[in-house]
Write a protein that holds these residues in place. Structure first.
Motif, PDB file in Angstrom:
ATOM      1  N   GLY A  67      13.988 -16.857 -17.295  1.00  0.00           N
ATOM      2  CA  GLY A  67      13.611 -18.412 -17.138  1.00  0.00           C
ATOM      3  C   GLY A  67      12.991 -18.689 -15.941  1.00  0.00           C
ATOM      4  N   ARG A  68      12.477 -17.698 -15.190  1.00  0.00           N
ATOM      5  CA  ARG A  68      11.910 -18.052 -13.766  1.00  0.00           C
ATOM      6  C   ARG A  68      10.472 -17.638 -13.934  1.00  0.00           C
ATOM      7  NH1 ARG A  68      15.219 -17.409  -9.649  1.00  0.00           N
ATOM      8  NH2 ARG A  68      13.920 -19.294  -9.104  1.00  0.00           N
ATOM      9  N   ALA A  69       9.526 -18.440 -13.172  1.00  0.00           N
ATOM     10  CA  ALA A  69       8.250 -18.581 -13.017  1.00  0.00           C
ATOM     11  C   ALA A  69       8.094 -17.242 -12.191  1.00  0.00           C
ATOM     12  CB  ALA A  69       7.616 -19.570 -12.660  1.00  0.00           C
ATOM     13  N   PRO A  70       7.411 -15.980 -12.748  1.00  0.00           N
ATOM     14  CA  PRO A  70       7.389 -15.004 -12.014  1.00  0.00           C
ATOM     15  C   PRO A  70       6.308 -15.031 -10.821  1.00  0.00           C
ATOM     16  CG  PRO A  70       7.105 -14.420 -14.079  1.00  0.00           C
ATOM     17  CD  PRO A  70       6.728 -15.813 -14.154  1.00  0.00           C
ATOM     18  N   LEU A  71       6.860 -14.837  -9.484  1.00  0.00           N
ATOM     19  CA  LEU A  71       6.291 -14.784  -8.280  1.00  0.00           C
ATOM     20  C   LEU A  71       5.889 -13.520  -7.843  1.00  0.00           C
ATOM     21  CD1 LEU A  71       4.802 -16.347  -5.981  1.00  0.00           C
ATOM     22  CD2 LEU A  71       7.224 -16.209  -4.878  1.00  0.00           C
ATOM     23  N   VAL A  72       4.509 -13.113  -7.826  1.00  0.00           N
ATOM     24  CA  VAL A  72       4.173 -11.870  -7.306  1.00  0.00           C
ATOM     25  C   VAL A  72       3.545 -11.665  -5.979  1.00  0.00           C
ATOM     26  CG1 VAL A  72       2.614  -9.705  -7.884  1.00  0.00           C
ATOM     27  CG2 VAL A  72       3.837 -10.827  -9.759  1.00  0.00           C
ATOM     28  N   VAL A  73       3.992 -10.986  -4.888  1.00  0.00           N
ATOM     29  CA  VAL A  73       3.224 -10.969  -3.836  1.00  0.00           C
ATOM     30  C   VAL A  73       2.602  -9.483  -3.722  1.00  0.00           C
ATOM     31  CG1 VAL A  73       5.235 -10.361  -2.447  1.00  0.00           C
ATOM     32  CG2 VAL A  73       3.472 -11.192  -1.234  1.00  0.00           C
ATOM     33  N   VAL A  74       1.288  -9.681  -3.171  1.00  0.00           N
ATOM     34  CA  VAL A  74       0.664  -8.236  -3.291  1.00  0.00           C
ATOM     35  C   VAL A  74      -0.168  -8.182  -1.807  1.00  0.00           C
ATOM     36  CG1 VAL A  74      -1.302  -9.385  -4.413  1.00  0.00           C
ATOM     37  CG2 VAL A  74      -1.146  -6.791  -4.527  1.00  0.00           C
ATOM     38  N   ALA A  75       0.193  -6.977  -1.143  1.00  0.00           N
ATOM     39  CA  ALA A  75      -0.715  -6.859  -0.011  1.00  0.00           C
ATOM     40  C   ALA A  75      -2.274  -6.465  -0.286  1.00  0.00           C
ATOM     41  CB  ALA A  75      -0.016  -5.806   1.118  1.00  0.00           C
ATOM     42  N   GLU A  76      -3.062  -6.909   0.528  1.00  0.00           N
ATOM     43  CA  GLU A  76      -4.487  -6.604   0.142  1.00  0.00           C
ATOM     44  C   GLU A  76      -4.743  -5.398   0.061  1.00  0.00           C
ATOM     45  OE1 GLU A  76      -7.207  -7.788   3.534  1.00  0.00           O
ATOM     46  OE2 GLU A  76      -5.530  -7.413   4.966  1.00  0.00           O
ATOM     47  N   GLY A  77      -4.087  -4.348   0.651  1.00  0.00           N
ATOM     48  CA  GLY A  77      -4.212  -2.771   0.476  1.00  0.00           C
ATOM     49  C   GLY A  77      -3.698  -2.140  -0.380  1.00  0.00           C
ATOM     50  N   PHE A  78      -2.998  -2.745  -1.554  1.00  0.00           N
ATOM     51  CA  PHE A  78      -2.409  -2.246  -2.475  1.00  0.00           C
ATOM     52  C   PHE A  78      -3.405  -1.594  -3.613  1.00  0.00           C
ATOM     53  CE2 PHE A  78      -0.725  -2.843  -7.064  1.00  0.00           C
ATOM     54  CZ  PHE A  78       0.437  -1.773  -6.950  1.00  0.00           C
ATOM     55  N   ALA A  79      -2.966  -0.667  -4.040  1.00  0.00           N
ATOM     56  CA  ALA A  79      -3.645   0.053  -5.113  1.00  0.00           C
ATOM     57  C   ALA A  79      -2.935   0.433  -6.374  1.00  0.00           C
ATOM     58  CB  ALA A  79      -4.287   1.220  -4.634  1.00  0.00           C
ATOM     59  N   LEU A  80      -3.402   0.196  -7.458  1.00  0.00           N
ATOM     60  CA  LEU A  80      -2.504   0.631  -8.704  1.00  0.00           C
ATOM     61  C   LEU A  80      -2.477   2.046  -8.665  1.00  0.00           C
ATOM     62  CD1 LEU A  80      -4.119  -1.793 -11.175  1.00  0.00           C
ATOM     63  CD2 LEU A  80      -1.528  -1.509 -10.786  1.00  0.00           C
ATOM     64  N   ASP A  81      -1.333   2.449  -9.331  1.00  0.00           N
ATOM     65  CA  ASP A  81      -1.036   4.118  -9.271  1.00  0.00           C
ATOM     66  C   ASP A  81      -2.203   4.962  -9.941  1.00  0.00           C
ATOM     67  OD1 ASP A  81      -0.478   3.735 -11.691  1.00  0.00           O
ATOM     68  OD2 ASP A  81       1.434   4.924 -11.709  1.00  0.00           O
ATOM     69  N   THR A  82      -3.027   4.532 -11.038  1.00  0.00           N
ATOM     70  CA  THR A  82      -3.629   5.336 -11.831  1.00  0.00           C
ATOM     71  C   THR A  82      -4.975   4.429 -12.045  1.00  0.00           C
ATOM     72  OG1 THR A  82      -2.652   4.823 -13.660  1.00  0.00           O
ATOM     73  CG2 THR A  82      -1.986   6.904 -12.700  1.00  0.00           C
ATOM     74  N   MET A  83      -6.121   5.152 -12.314  1.00  0.00           N
ATOM     75  CA  MET A  83      -7.269   4.520 -12.756  1.00  0.00           C
ATOM     76  C   MET A  83      -7.167   4.630 -14.289  1.00  0.00           C
ATOM     77  SD  MET A  83     -11.329   5.129 -12.214  1.00  0.00           S
ATOM     78  CE  MET A  83     -11.154   6.101 -13.851  1.00  0.00           C
ATOM     79  N   THR A  84      -7.188   3.785 -15.064  1.00  0.00           N
ATOM     80  CA  THR A  84      -7.495   3.619 -16.312  1.00  0.00           C
ATOM     81  C   THR A  84      -8.607   3.135 -16.864  1.00  0.00           C
ATOM     82  OG1 THR A  84      -6.507   1.312 -16.835  1.00  0.00           O
ATOM     83  CG2 THR A  84      -4.972   2.731 -16.303  1.00  0.00           C
ATOM     84  N   PRO A 116       0.738  -1.163  -0.077  1.00  0.00           N
ATOM     85  CA  PRO A 116       0.051   0.010   0.158  1.00  0.00           C
ATOM     86  C   PRO A 116       0.797   1.270  -0.102  1.00  0.00           C
ATOM     87  CG  PRO A 116      -1.028  -1.422   1.639  1.00  0.00           C
ATOM     88  CD  PRO A 116       0.289  -2.057   1.159  1.00  0.00           C
ATOM     89  N   GLU A 117       2.242   1.343   0.487  1.00  0.00           N
ATOM     90  CA  GLU A 117       2.888   2.473   0.881  1.00  0.00           C
ATOM     91  C   GLU A 117       3.470   2.820  -0.658  1.00  0.00           C
ATOM     92  OE1 GLU A 117       3.113  -0.248   2.650  1.00  0.00           O
ATOM     93  OE2 GLU A 117       3.420   0.061   4.405  1.00  0.00           O
ATOM     94  N   GLN A 118       3.335   1.941  -1.709  1.00  0.00           N
ATOM     95  CA  GLN A 118       3.925   2.324  -2.894  1.00  0.00           C
ATOM     96  C   GLN A 118       3.240   1.914  -4.022  1.00  0.00           C
ATOM     97  OE1 GLN A 118       7.280   3.194  -3.159  1.00  0.00           O
ATOM     98  NE2 GLN A 118       8.115   3.050  -1.178  1.00  0.00           N
ATOM     99  N   LYS A 119       2.415   3.035  -4.529  1.00  0.00           N
ATOM    100  CA  LYS A 119       1.460   2.967  -5.713  1.00  0.00           C
ATOM    101  C   LYS A 119       2.353   2.545  -6.940  1.00  0.00           C
ATOM    102  CE  LYS A 119      -2.611   5.303  -4.322  1.00  0.00           C
ATOM    103  NZ  LYS A 119      -3.709   5.794  -5.051  1.00  0.00           N
ATOM    104  N   THR A 120       2.012   1.693  -7.761  1.00  0.00           N
ATOM    105  CA  THR A 120       2.831   1.248  -8.622  1.00  0.00           C
ATOM    106  C   THR A 120       1.926   1.063  -9.844  1.00  0.00           C
ATOM    107  OG1 THR A 120       3.992  -0.034  -7.135  1.00  0.00           O
ATOM    108  CG2 THR A 120       4.430  -0.722  -9.322  1.00  0.00           C
ATOM    109  N   SER A 121       2.466   1.248 -11.195  1.00  0.00           N
ATOM    110  CA  SER A 121       1.752   1.197 -12.332  1.00  0.00           C
ATOM    111  C   SER A 121       1.760  -0.272 -12.925  1.00  0.00           C
ATOM    112  CB  SER A 121       2.049   2.051 -13.323  1.00  0.00           C
ATOM    113  OG  SER A 121       3.405   1.662 -13.913  1.00  0.00           O
ATOM    114  N   ILE A 122       0.584  -0.495 -13.585  1.00  0.00           N
ATOM    115  CA  ILE A 122       0.639  -1.876 -14.263  1.00  0.00           C
ATOM    116  C   ILE A 122       1.727  -2.147 -15.019  1.00  0.00           C
ATOM    117  CG2 ILE A 122      -1.010  -1.224 -16.043  1.00  0.00           C
ATOM    118  CD1 ILE A 122      -1.101  -4.495 -14.065  1.00  0.00           C
TER     119      ILE A 122
END
Lengths: 340, 340, 340, 340
Positions: free
Chosen positions: D211-228, D191-197
């Protein structure tokens, strides 16, 4: 109907799930009444009981040990069938469910012959009872031993050491066989297969030569094939078993001096038999408990419940007694391929 | 002899132990050569391979997933038997071992009929294949689901909430049945048993009235018995299944509004099928792999290996196909007693 | 910039996470080059190296042990500073990061004094290093010991036994203190607090009288306060420590004969230091590794990284040396309240 | 002296260890009497109590949840300070220990100002309270999330998928930061770091390209930086947060369509906060409980206990209130290096 329950012998993960399976079904479906005898046959001959109500079995299936306590008391050394009958009668008990290992089932058979209405549930962490595919507690023990070996392995790899894990199995090697296969051991030593220190050394050296840190799993009841002077010096008896300490600790210096590879032994001991049962053991134990109650209702006295494939059946006590279920040659040979 | 191996369909804990069981035995005992096709049938039709050497299978039996990769590619949509034969011939492969679920085994059967020398190893985390007592991956999934429910339970107890755990099982309820029985669920909802929201509500209320925090386990493929107006509003289709999201999330508000008990759902999802396999699954998978190699050596083409009791046998593909192994009525009734 | 890395002394869960933290950051952010010396100082004096590339550190942070191997070799017994300088120069290495315990840090200090550009990362499962709040590996060891005691407990309860768990801690009692507090031990015996067998007996008896199965946790380095005739017979030396076998096994008969309570000892041993690190240790180790690289970049030679509160700082080697971090009296007193 | 205890807000692993720490010490050392209010402030305003005796706290430190129950009741909506004083007086209670999160501590502060003798113990699984280094429950949550990601990873690797794990953290990203660092995530969204898609897509693609299988961890309160426009179609609100379902499920299709990599999301949910606490949390919670009692004895009303380094101190409520402890920029930057 009023039913007595007791748990006897060494504890095993799943005992409480058996109790819950019996009591919950009996209370819920049939309106039975239940009495628990404390500390195995001791509670029966001493007439120490607790009522088993819904409240007491609440949430116990995930708890290790037994809420009834256990002991190694043999009822035939404390009044025998007469005493048992008297106490059952005094408590108005119509049938007894005894949960225990070979000693318990043997006593149960003698009591059946003397007219006591009794049904058994087999219990042995070692999985050494005939007439049932598996016993509850075994899966948990194998899982704990496997996780421990997964840990030992990384230490072996980092130090270039040979690691020995001593697991349970006084007379049979089932826990060693399964945990060793699961953990990828380079050598599995079981009571059923006497093995020379030379053969062990060869396996260890071969794994080391392939760049692996050798992992040896040994059942506590394993014995070397011959007594040699070295063994004698190390404190092994004429049967190749250590006089003091465990077999793992005795093998370590023997392997180290023959191979030149630093070797460390760990005895897993009691952590293999306590604590939360695996899901497998909880399901098996619950089903065995429920089947034991059905066996009582169907009045199959002198029988114990048993797993056959995916089904729970009942078999006469004598089918399970006198024939230790050892690791057969083909299962050992299968595992031996993996030694490398 | 040169043998090809592929893993197909969803991943399952134990795939690597199967591979290791096959390859280690083949290299060690018979001097076979092994080739892995990457990403299931895709690697076979695309001819993408890696050699499977001793180095590559070192220590893999405790790793989740599959070192060969997997996909849902159907070979009959990419050239079929002719293409498969061409690629196998080009690689000089004498026999193929296909590890996969019903789709894979169905394709393997068609390939056998077309003359390809092929042996199968059954794989389904859901345990829904006939002709084998259990499949590897199932035990791990049940264990993970049970541990998760043990955790959910304490939250339910502390807040006086009803907790719903949604587990895998699109067509069959085995994971729900076993994990629910192990965790002491008050209600187990499986695809084989359509159930009304009224009946679910009754079980939940009954547990709550006895002072318990109700625990509901629901298989992802469960459907309510009838479509009602409420379901429709909630987004259930004509078969009582949710249009969006999982069944657990859809049941939560239905239960909450009918019982007045705060209700929360958790969907366990992919954590049930990944990661380190249980010791049980490692042993089963290793033995299945070794038996698959024996089946190849004995030239039982068109067969898959299967667990029967404590033995590994081989059975024709057709025995496993077309008959989904569902939870039989007596196993459900047994578990239902424990709902309280 | 080219940086050398080595891991020395006993293995600890988290070593690989340190390596990954250093190398990943250096490769990714600064374009450094990395060389690993194999098996601790041995690899440095023998000039046995591997390049540390991105590929090699992939996925290692969850692996126990160390991919670099380790040993107890002391560089000052194999050529000392001159030899170290020669090898570093020959490999074109600008700075060395040494990950190890007190011995390693002492050697690193001497090398720093001789002009080698060196930075340290403290490693001790026992948590006995001053100048850092905690060391990686300690949390994993405490967690494993605690889980083992949770298991031992149910066996103790079922049999009415006193269970003894012997944990690591040759000179300090941190693992015993934390795992004993976590598991609710009735008695925690640590090297810092000599205790009489009479006092131990009193604690055990008191727990037993309250209806509990006494749980005793003892650090391997604990010694009874006085030598008595009995100890001597049992094979304790003049310092109250056992001559053969562990302290746990020696305490068991002493407690049993004085209290009349059946007593069993389990030595947890090597399973406490191997295997997958806890999340806590992975985070701590990763951060220490990244901070070690920063310390190199800032040219704080002769310093090691350390945890202070939630921050990673660097401190001169001498701050960590010569002062074993023992359990202070107030922490022991706090835990002692819980003995009951 | 008679002391009341309550637990309020969401449950957290360690609550029972706090209760045990307080009560055991008070009973054992000082002969205090203890009363538990049921279900948080609700039990206090309703005057529903249970006596807290030695029997009731036996063995509870390893149990998840709280034996006192909890709720989100605010005492100031149910009679406020007057009602609280009345009930405390009626029960003869000299001091109150309130265990809870920011809401509880804020209420406790107001009650202190109104003359109630009260001491607090901070509780937040999210670790978002200022004035304490860590809170109990956080370590357990991070461990569970890390183990879940270790599992997800093998599925990602086998299928060549991007796996998303949604973890707790409504306002702060501590759990995501620590579990993501421990599991080696390629992208941590807090949540502290808004990030763009676009940025997320870049990280995912970069991991995939290596060659890695990407692993994304997201906190429930995270929000994308802009509404598109896309977000809007997907049901994100003007703040980039999903209208229905979790953020993980909403990110999955966004990532999949931009990268062409099959993407799956798992929401860990309630399993992160229930069940057996880690050893770390048991020790921390026990020590906090014991320190809370000391704080009562020293009459530091209006204070809560807190961890500072390795010490437990007490601080005024106001130090912990109004300042959410967010992930600072340097800790985020440190983790971001590891994204690759």
């Amino acid at each position: 109907m009023k039913i007595g329950i007791l748990t006897s012998g060494g504890d095993a993960p799943g005992l409480n799930a058996v109790i819950r399976g019996i009591v919950f079904t009996g209370l819920q479906v049939y309106g039975h009444e239940f009495v628990g005898f404390l500390n195995g046959w001791k509670g029966l001959v001493d007439d120490t009981t607790i009522p088993l109500t819904r409240h007491q079995i609440m949430g116990i299936s995930k708890q290790g040990g037994t809420i009834l306590g256990t002991s190694r008391t043999n009822p035939f050394e404390h009044g025998g069938a007469e005493r048992v009958k008297t106490v059952l009668e005094r408590n108005g008990i119509d049938a007894l469910i005894a949960i225990g290992g070979e000693g318990t089932l043997a006593a149960a058979k003698r009591l059946t012959d003397a007219g006591v209405r009794i049904v058994g549930v087999p219990k042995t962490v070692d999985n050494d009872l005939s007439a049932t595919d598996y016993t509850f507690g075994f899966d948990t023990a194998v899982q704990i031993a496997t996780e421990a070996m997964d840990r030992l392995r990384t230490t072996g790899d980092s130090h270039g050491r040979c690691m020995i894990a001593e697991v349970m199995g006084r007379h049979v090697g089932w826990i060693a066989l399964h945990s060793g296969m699961a953990a990828g051991a380079h050598c599995i030593l079981i009571p059923e297969q006497k093995t020379s220190i030379e053969q062990i050394t060869e396996w260890v050296t071969s794994a080391h030569d392939r760049g692996r840190a050798p992992l040896v799993v040994v059942a506590e009841g394993f014995a070397l094939d011959t007594m040699t002077d070295v063994h004698s010096e190390r404190g092994l008896d004429a049967f190749g078993r250590p006089r003091l300490g465990g077999i793992g600790e005795h093998l370590a210096p023997l392997i180290e001096e023959r191979t030149g590879i630093e070797t460390r032994a760990t005895t897993l001991g009691h952590i293999q038999r306590g604590g939360t049962p695996s899901a497998y053991d909880r399901v098996l134990a619950t089903r065995l408990g429920m089947a034991a109650l059905r066996t009582v209702l169907e009045e199959h006295w002198g029988c114990m419940v048993a797993l056959r494939g995916t089904e729970i059946v009942h078999v006469p006590f004598e089918d399970a007694l006198g024939k230790l279920k050892t690791v057969p040659q083909d299962r050992y040979d299968e595992a031996r391929v993996l030694f490398g």
